[in-house]
Design a protein around this motif. Structure first.
Motif, PDB file in Angstrom:
ATOM      1  N   GLY A  27       0.800  -1.349   0.078  1.00 36.39           N
ATOM      2  CA  GLY A  27      -0.010  -0.079   0.001  1.00 36.39           C
ATOM      3  C   GLY A  27       0.738   1.275  -0.188  1.00 36.39           C
ATOM      4  N   ALA A  28       2.049   1.198  -0.409  1.00 35.44           N
ATOM      5  CA  ALA A  28       2.972   2.214  -0.521  1.00 35.44           C
ATOM      6  C   ALA A  28       3.388   2.552  -1.865  1.00 35.44           C
ATOM      7  CB  ALA A  28       4.538   1.768   0.188  1.00 35.44           C
ATOM      8  N   PRO A  29       3.419   3.980  -1.967  1.00 34.97           N
ATOM      9  CA  PRO A  29       4.116   4.573  -3.123  1.00 34.97           C
ATOM     10  C   PRO A  29       5.461   4.132  -3.654  1.00 34.97           C
ATOM     11  CG  PRO A  29       3.976   6.339  -1.814  1.00 34.97           C
ATOM     12  CD  PRO A  29       3.440   5.135  -0.788  1.00 34.97           C
ATOM     13  N   LEU A  30       5.820   4.055  -4.832  1.00 30.92           N
ATOM     14  CA  LEU A  30       7.048   3.746  -5.118  1.00 30.92           C
ATOM     15  C   LEU A  30       7.783   4.689  -6.138  1.00 30.92           C
ATOM     16  CD1 LEU A  30       6.986  -0.247  -6.397  1.00 30.92           C
ATOM     17  CD2 LEU A  30       8.044   0.815  -4.233  1.00 30.92           C
ATOM     18  N   LYS A  31       6.979   5.275  -7.055  1.00 30.56           N
ATOM     19  CA  LYS A  31       7.588   6.304  -8.070  1.00 30.56           C
ATOM     20  C   LYS A  31       6.418   7.257  -8.130  1.00 30.56           C
ATOM     21  CE  LYS A  31      11.358   4.153  -9.683  1.00 30.56           C
ATOM     22  NZ  LYS A  31      12.539   4.643  -9.774  1.00 30.56           N
ATOM     23  N   GLN A  32       7.155   8.484  -8.713  1.00 31.01           N
ATOM     24  CA  GLN A  32       6.151   9.668  -9.353  1.00 31.01           C
ATOM     25  C   GLN A  32       6.869   9.939 -10.882  1.00 31.01           C
ATOM     26  OE1 GLN A  32       6.232  12.892  -6.325  1.00 31.01           O
ATOM     27  NE2 GLN A  32       3.826  12.376  -5.962  1.00 31.01           N
ATOM     28  N   LEU A  33       6.045   9.864 -11.781  1.00 31.56           N
ATOM     29  CA  LEU A  33       6.299  10.282 -13.131  1.00 31.56           C
ATOM     30  C   LEU A  33       5.726  11.683 -13.319  1.00 31.56           C
ATOM     31  CD1 LEU A  33       5.722   7.328 -15.073  1.00 31.56           C
ATOM     32  CD2 LEU A  33       7.753   7.648 -13.807  1.00 31.56           C
ATOM     33  N   HIS A  34       6.774  12.684 -13.238  1.00 32.82           N
ATOM     34  CA  HIS A  34       6.686  14.153 -13.350  1.00 32.82           C
ATOM     35  C   HIS A  34       6.862  14.641 -14.561  1.00 32.82           C
ATOM     36  CE1 HIS A  34       6.286  15.537  -8.995  1.00 32.82           C
ATOM     37  NE2 HIS A  34       6.924  14.426  -9.017  1.00 32.82           N
ATOM     38  N   GLN A  35       5.839  15.552 -15.446  1.00 37.45           N
ATOM     39  CA  GLN A  35       6.377  16.153 -16.535  1.00 37.45           C
ATOM     40  C   GLN A  35       7.401  16.827 -16.292  1.00 37.45           C
ATOM     41  OE1 GLN A  35       2.607  18.120 -17.974  1.00 37.45           O
ATOM     42  NE2 GLN A  35       1.327  16.424 -17.269  1.00 37.45           N
ATOM     43  N   PRO A  36       8.229  16.781 -17.442  1.00 41.54           N
ATOM     44  CA  PRO A  36       9.471  17.742 -17.710  1.00 41.54           C
ATOM     45  C   PRO A  36       9.181  19.217 -17.170  1.00 41.54           C
ATOM     46  CG  PRO A  36       9.542  16.480 -19.572  1.00 41.54           C
ATOM     47  CD  PRO A  36       8.265  16.167 -18.973  1.00 41.54           C
ATOM     48  N   GLU A  37      10.003  19.883 -16.458  1.00 37.95           N
ATOM     49  CA  GLU A  37       9.602  21.322 -16.114  1.00 37.95           C
ATOM     50  C   GLU A  37       9.426  22.169 -17.512  1.00 37.95           C
ATOM     51  OE1 GLU A  37      12.260  24.967 -13.820  1.00 37.95           O
ATOM     52  OE2 GLU A  37      13.017  22.952 -13.523  1.00 37.95           O
ATOM     53  N   GLY A  38       8.459  23.072 -17.415  1.00 37.53           N
ATOM     54  CA  GLY A  38       8.030  23.824 -18.407  1.00 37.53           C
ATOM     55  C   GLY A  38       7.334  23.450 -19.401  1.00 37.53           C
ATOM     56  N   VAL A  39       6.931  22.095 -19.315  1.00 43.18           N
ATOM     57  CA  VAL A  39       5.990  21.424 -20.180  1.00 43.18           C
ATOM     58  C   VAL A  39       4.542  21.220 -19.631  1.00 43.18           C
ATOM     59  CG1 VAL A  39       5.602  19.197 -21.478  1.00 43.18           C
ATOM     60  CG2 VAL A  39       7.934  20.231 -21.454  1.00 43.18           C
TER      61      VAL A  39
END
Length: 302
Positions: A212-224
């Protein structure tokens, strides 16, 4: 020549009091689960075309947006609602769900993006079970909203992703994993990964279902700014032993990530409207996307 008309339905199952938003077939029986906008789920016998069971799984204001079996443990079913929660339910021999969920994961996700499930086999699944015994959700959740680095948009760049746990061993085990008939015990959360849009709907989060734990976050590139995550699929290619995330965004952009290596492989605007659904073929070498203009497109991920 005029196009052929679509055939009419062979049967109609009536009983929901509001719109049906989610469907899921039982993997072994001639049964169908349906979930509606009031949070109610029904179980249908497709032979008799009658409802066998009904239960409210999520709050009335949240509804049920997705239902899915975790096939590495076919005695459990996942439900997703717009109440910020994913729930895992035990399934009886007759197909009915437990009155109380086996597990509730508070994702904080309130948008329309349906969850995607990835079920590793063999050693990779055993590693997820080992992580479950050694950690708790609080061990990693304090980094959930950590600031993302500023990536360059190319194959060798560091990812716009914040790590919630060490996935290097899981990546190694994935490379050596083989098919296994072992099933997790009934009453135990299943070993699987779940991808879902986060509390910030522009960010994709990947969770360990067993802990029940988060492993990853996928962020959009900065400025996009592609807008919200609208659709997601997790998939792998046998020859490469790599886990990928395929994400469709609000602005029509589709991106492919190498999850364990933290690389954004490709990001391309394929549509002028939001991506509404994604599907990846069994080989992991082809994908389909649908968007708001009522059409379906096929493409080949790298």
């Amino acid at each position: 020549m005029a196009p052929k008309r679509s055939p009419g339905p062979s049967s109609v199952l009536r009983g929901h009091r509001t719109d049906v938003q989610a469907l899921c077939c039982h993997p072994k029986k001639d049964l169908l689960y349906s979930g509606d906008g009031d949070g109610e789920a029904k179980l249908w016998d497709l032979t008799t075309e009658r409802a066998l069971w009904s239960q409210r799984l999520h709050a009335t204001h949240a509804g049920i947006t997705a239902l899915q079996f975790v096939t590495c443990n076919r005695s459990t079913l996942l439900s997703q609602g717009r109440d910020g929660a994913i729930k895992q339910w035990n399934v009886s021999a007759e197909g009915a769900l437990s009155r109380v969920p086996l597990q509730v994961i508070e994702t904080g996700s309130y948008n329309f993006c349906r969850m995607a499930i990835y079920m590793p086999e063999g050693p990779a699944r055993n590693l997820l079970q080992q992580q479950a015994r050694q950690s708790s959700p609080d061990d990693m959740s304090h980094n959930l909203h950590a600031e993302a680095p500023n990536p360059q948009r190319n194959n060798n760049a560091p990812a716009a992703m914040s790590d919630m746990g060490d996935c290097s061993q899981l990546h190694t085990e994935l490379a050596s994993s083989t098919h296994s008939e072992e099933h997790t015990t009934v009453g135990t959360a299943s070993a699987a990964l779940v991808a879902i849009a986060g509390h910030d709907p522009a960010v994709l989060e990947i969770w360990n279902l067993q802990t029940g734990a988060p492993l990853k976050q996928l962020h959009q590139p900065e400025g996009v700014k592609h807008g919200m995550c609208m659709a997601v699929q997790l998939f792998s290619q046998t020859a490469q032993h790599t886990l990928y995330a395929l994400i469709g965004y609000e602005d029509g952009d589709v991106a492919v990530w190498d999850v364990f290596q933290s690389n954004l492989l490709i990001s391309k605007k394929l549509h002028d409207e939001p991506v509404m659904a994604l599907a990846v073929d069994a080989t992991g070498k082809g994908a389909f996307q649908s968007h708001a203009y009522l059409s379906v497109h096929q493409s080949k991920p790298p």
